[in-house]
Each structure stands twice: as C-alpha cells, then as structure tokens.
Motif scaffolding. Sequence first.
Motif, PDB file in Angstrom:
ATOM      1  N   PRO A  44     -13.955  21.800  12.428  1.00  0.00           N
ATOM      2  CA  PRO A  44     -12.497  21.662  12.271  1.00  0.00           C
ATOM      3  C   PRO A  44     -11.869  22.941  11.714  1.00  0.00           C
ATOM      4  O   PRO A  44     -12.569  23.828  11.207  1.00  0.00           O
ATOM      5  CB  PRO A  44     -12.361  20.494  11.291  1.00  0.00           C
ATOM      6  CG  PRO A  44     -13.626  20.499  10.512  1.00  0.00           C
ATOM      7  CD  PRO A  44     -14.694  20.992  11.457  1.00  0.00           C
ATOM      8  N   GLY A  45     -10.543  23.009  11.792  1.00  0.00           N
ATOM      9  CA  GLY A  45      -9.783  24.186  11.384  1.00  0.00           C
ATOM     10  C   GLY A  45     -10.040  24.721   9.994  1.00  0.00           C
ATOM     11  O   GLY A  45     -10.081  25.936   9.821  1.00  0.00           O
ATOM     12  N   PRO A  46     -10.198  23.878   8.948  1.00  0.00           N
ATOM     13  CA  PRO A  46     -10.371  24.423   7.597  1.00  0.00           C
ATOM     14  C   PRO A  46     -11.683  25.173   7.368  1.00  0.00           C
ATOM     15  O   PRO A  46     -11.790  25.957   6.442  1.00  0.00           O
ATOM     16  CB  PRO A  46     -10.319  23.181   6.696  1.00  0.00           C
ATOM     17  CG  PRO A  46      -9.641  22.141   7.503  1.00  0.00           C
ATOM     18  CD  PRO A  46      -9.988  22.429   8.928  1.00  0.00           C
ATOM     19  N   VAL A  47     -12.692  24.946   8.207  1.00  0.00           N
ATOM     20  CA  VAL A  47     -13.975  25.619   8.017  1.00  0.00           C
ATOM     21  C   VAL A  47     -13.816  27.102   8.336  1.00  0.00           C
ATOM     22  O   VAL A  47     -13.160  27.469   9.307  1.00  0.00           O
ATOM     23  CB  VAL A  47     -15.074  24.987   8.907  1.00  0.00           C
ATOM     24  CG1 VAL A  47     -16.399  25.725   8.748  1.00  0.00           C
ATOM     25  CG2 VAL A  47     -15.259  23.510   8.578  1.00  0.00           C
ATOM     26  N   ILE A  48     -14.413  27.952   7.517  1.00  0.00           N
ATOM     27  CA  ILE A  48     -14.339  29.398   7.734  1.00  0.00           C
ATOM     28  C   ILE A  48     -15.289  29.763   8.866  1.00  0.00           C
ATOM     29  O   ILE A  48     -16.510  29.679   8.721  1.00  0.00           O
ATOM     30  CB  ILE A  48     -14.684  30.169   6.444  1.00  0.00           C
ATOM     31  CG1 ILE A  48     -13.684  29.813   5.333  1.00  0.00           C
ATOM     32  CG2 ILE A  48     -14.698  31.675   6.692  1.00  0.00           C
ATOM     33  CD1 ILE A  48     -14.044  30.350   3.974  1.00  0.00           C
ATOM     34  N   GLY A  49     -14.708  30.152  10.001  1.00  0.00           N
ATOM     35  CA  GLY A  49     -15.499  30.454  11.193  1.00  0.00           C
ATOM     36  C   GLY A  49     -16.545  31.538  10.971  1.00  0.00           C
ATOM     37  O   GLY A  49     -17.673  31.442  11.463  1.00  0.00           O
ATOM     38  N   GLN A  50     -16.197  32.599  10.221  1.00  0.00           N
ATOM     39  CA  GLN A  50     -17.147  33.682   9.966  1.00  0.00           C
ATOM     40  C   GLN A  50     -18.351  33.172   9.175  1.00  0.00           C
ATOM     41  O   GLN A  50     -19.464  33.657   9.356  1.00  0.00           O
ATOM     42  CB  GLN A  50     -16.486  34.846   9.204  1.00  0.00           C
ATOM     43  CG  GLN A  50     -15.426  35.564   9.997  1.00  0.00           C
ATOM     44  CD  GLN A  50     -14.027  34.984   9.750  1.00  0.00           C
ATOM     45  OE1 GLN A  50     -13.878  33.829   9.374  1.00  0.00           O
ATOM     46  NE2 GLN A  50     -13.006  35.784   9.987  1.00  0.00           N
ATOM     47  N   PHE A  94     -14.164  17.706  17.731  1.00  0.00           N
ATOM     48  CA  PHE A  94     -13.767  18.977  17.111  1.00  0.00           C
ATOM     49  C   PHE A  94     -13.513  20.035  18.180  1.00  0.00           C
ATOM     50  O   PHE A  94     -12.601  20.846  18.060  1.00  0.00           O
ATOM     51  CB  PHE A  94     -14.834  19.482  16.138  1.00  0.00           C
ATOM     52  CG  PHE A  94     -14.906  18.720  14.834  1.00  0.00           C
ATOM     53  CD1 PHE A  94     -13.774  18.209  14.225  1.00  0.00           C
ATOM     54  CD2 PHE A  94     -16.127  18.532  14.199  1.00  0.00           C
ATOM     55  CE1 PHE A  94     -13.843  17.530  13.013  1.00  0.00           C
ATOM     56  CE2 PHE A  94     -16.212  17.853  12.990  1.00  0.00           C
ATOM     57  CZ  PHE A  94     -15.073  17.349  12.396  1.00  0.00           C
ATOM     58  N   ARG A  95     -14.315  20.051  19.226  1.00  0.00           N
ATOM     59  CA  ARG A  95     -14.142  21.043  20.294  1.00  0.00           C
ATOM     60  C   ARG A  95     -12.878  20.790  21.103  1.00  0.00           C
ATOM     61  O   ARG A  95     -12.230  21.722  21.554  1.00  0.00           O
ATOM     62  CB  ARG A  95     -15.365  21.046  21.201  1.00  0.00           C
ATOM     63  CG  ARG A  95     -16.562  21.685  20.533  1.00  0.00           C
ATOM     64  CD  ARG A  95     -17.739  21.827  21.443  1.00  0.00           C
ATOM     65  NE  ARG A  95     -18.766  22.615  20.765  1.00  0.00           N
ATOM     66  CZ  ARG A  95     -20.058  22.501  20.975  1.00  0.00           C
ATOM     67  NH1 ARG A  95     -20.508  21.626  21.865  1.00  0.00           N
ATOM     68  NH2 ARG A  95     -20.913  23.243  20.329  1.00  0.00           N
ATOM     69  N   ALA A  96     -12.528  19.530  21.286  1.00  0.00           N
ATOM     70  CA  ALA A  96     -11.370  19.183  22.117  1.00  0.00           C
ATOM     71  C   ALA A  96     -10.044  19.230  21.364  1.00  0.00           C
ATOM     72  O   ALA A  96      -8.987  19.276  21.980  1.00  0.00           O
ATOM     73  CB  ALA A  96     -11.567  17.788  22.712  1.00  0.00           C
ATOM     74  N   ASN A  97     -10.079  19.215  20.030  1.00  0.00           N
ATOM     75  CA  ASN A  97      -8.852  19.121  19.230  1.00  0.00           C
ATOM     76  C   ASN A  97      -8.803  20.180  18.137  1.00  0.00           C
ATOM     77  O   ASN A  97      -8.808  19.852  16.947  1.00  0.00           O
ATOM     78  CB  ASN A  97      -8.748  17.724  18.602  1.00  0.00           C
ATOM     79  CG  ASN A  97      -8.701  16.643  19.639  1.00  0.00           C
ATOM     80  OD1 ASN A  97      -7.671  16.389  20.234  1.00  0.00           O
ATOM     81  ND2 ASN A  97      -9.842  16.012  19.880  1.00  0.00           N
ATOM     82  N   PRO A  98      -8.750  21.461  18.511  1.00  0.00           N
ATOM     83  CA  PRO A  98      -8.751  22.503  17.478  1.00  0.00           C
ATOM     84  C   PRO A  98      -7.524  22.408  16.571  1.00  0.00           C
ATOM     85  O   PRO A  98      -6.416  22.241  17.049  1.00  0.00           O
ATOM     86  CB  PRO A  98      -8.744  23.803  18.284  1.00  0.00           C
ATOM     87  CG  PRO A  98      -8.215  23.431  19.623  1.00  0.00           C
ATOM     88  CD  PRO A  98      -8.614  22.007  19.851  1.00  0.00           C
ATOM     89  N   GLY A  99      -7.757  22.496  15.292  1.00  0.00           N
ATOM     90  CA  GLY A  99      -6.650  22.507  14.339  1.00  0.00           C
ATOM     91  C   GLY A  99      -6.024  21.164  14.060  1.00  0.00           C
ATOM     92  O   GLY A  99      -5.059  21.082  13.312  1.00  0.00           O
ATOM     93  N   ALA A 100      -6.550  20.090  14.638  1.00  0.00           N
ATOM     94  CA  ALA A 100      -5.943  18.775  14.424  1.00  0.00           C
ATOM     95  C   ALA A 100      -6.108  18.344  12.973  1.00  0.00           C
ATOM     96  O   ALA A 100      -7.155  18.535  12.365  1.00  0.00           O
ATOM     97  CB  ALA A 100      -6.574  17.744  15.349  1.00  0.00           C
TER      98      ALA A 100
END
Length: 197
Positions: free
Chosen positions: A67-73, A123-129
């Motif tokens: 999900p959006g809050p996770v730090i991608g790096q 999570f893949r289908a709904n980025p930032g939800a």
Amino acid sequence: MNTKKYSIAALAAAAVMTLAACDTTTSGEPASAPSSVSASPSGSESFREQSREGMRRLERNAELGVPGPVIGQLVEAAAQDGSPLAFSWGEGCSWIRMPDGALWALHSGGGALVRDEKQLAWFRANPGALVAKECEQPAESLPTQPDPTVSTPFRWRDGATTKVSIGGRAYALPTQISERGAVLVAEDSAGPATPTN
C-alpha cells in the motif's frame, strides 16, 4: 488501454502534505499568507512535478504489491538484501513481504502463516487507496517454539518477544509494526536482532 485507479482521498492527502511541507520558512515557522492569490508559474510547475512524483511512487508501490504508506525504497532494499519486511495497513492488519514479493498475513493467528494472494492483488490494483480495512485478530495462542516441520513462515512467542521463523531462521517482530515498513533482521549467535524502521 491500461488504466490505474487512484483514490481521490489519497491524492488529496498527498497534495495537502506537500503544501504543508512547502508552507514553512527556513526557520521551520509557518510562512505568512501571500498578499496576492495568484500563484507564480514556477510554484505551479513545482506543485505539478511533486504531484507527478507522488503518482510515480504510488505506481511503484503497486508494482511491489504494497500500500501507499510503505516506503518503496525500503521494500526494494529488503528484497535486494534477501530480507523479509513487515508492514501494517488498516485496523489490526499486518503482513510479512518476502523478497520474492509474496505476502503472508500476520493477522491470521499463530503458528503457520497464511499466504495472502488476494490482498497482494488488491494492493497492485488499487495504488494509494485509503480503505478502512479491518482485520479480526483471532484469539492469540501462539506456540512457544518454532516448528521445524513447517516449511512456511511460522509465528511464535519467545518470552515477551513475538518471532517468525522463515527458512529455518528466526526474526523478531517489532511490538508495533509500522505502516511505513520494518526490515526484519535474522537473529544470530550474538543474540536477538532489532528490526529497523
């Protein structure tokens, strides 16, 4: 045509956070309101670039299945290092993301964890939800030692510490699992490891 769905609330929240971050002086004090309402062209372009960057981050998190809050790096660094990453999202919901991208639900109870393909796809289908997801926590009766016969991730309690065994290695879970993510560090002969946030 490949389209992505974005939550209006998530984008609005990103815009508000961006504006709040930009609306301070160098001393950290809030800046006074401008005397005119019109924005400068450079300010508008800066805002658009920040919005585009926010969208790129959401799209990357969707590719990673978080999900959006996770730090991608942090997700990418953990995967590159071969380490699992724990994160929470919603009320009482938490997962371990393996280096191969698989999600295992920590809110499924003690003992052998359950692989969560459905949530990964969501999570893949709904980025930032921003969805008020709630996970019911089962009565927690965690085993007090790992089970070497179980080949999947296995959650257990060692005194006051909750651990998960993955591939024969033990990892201590943080007491509060962050929405931003926490890389888990395997314990070694030097003693228990501390997870990093």
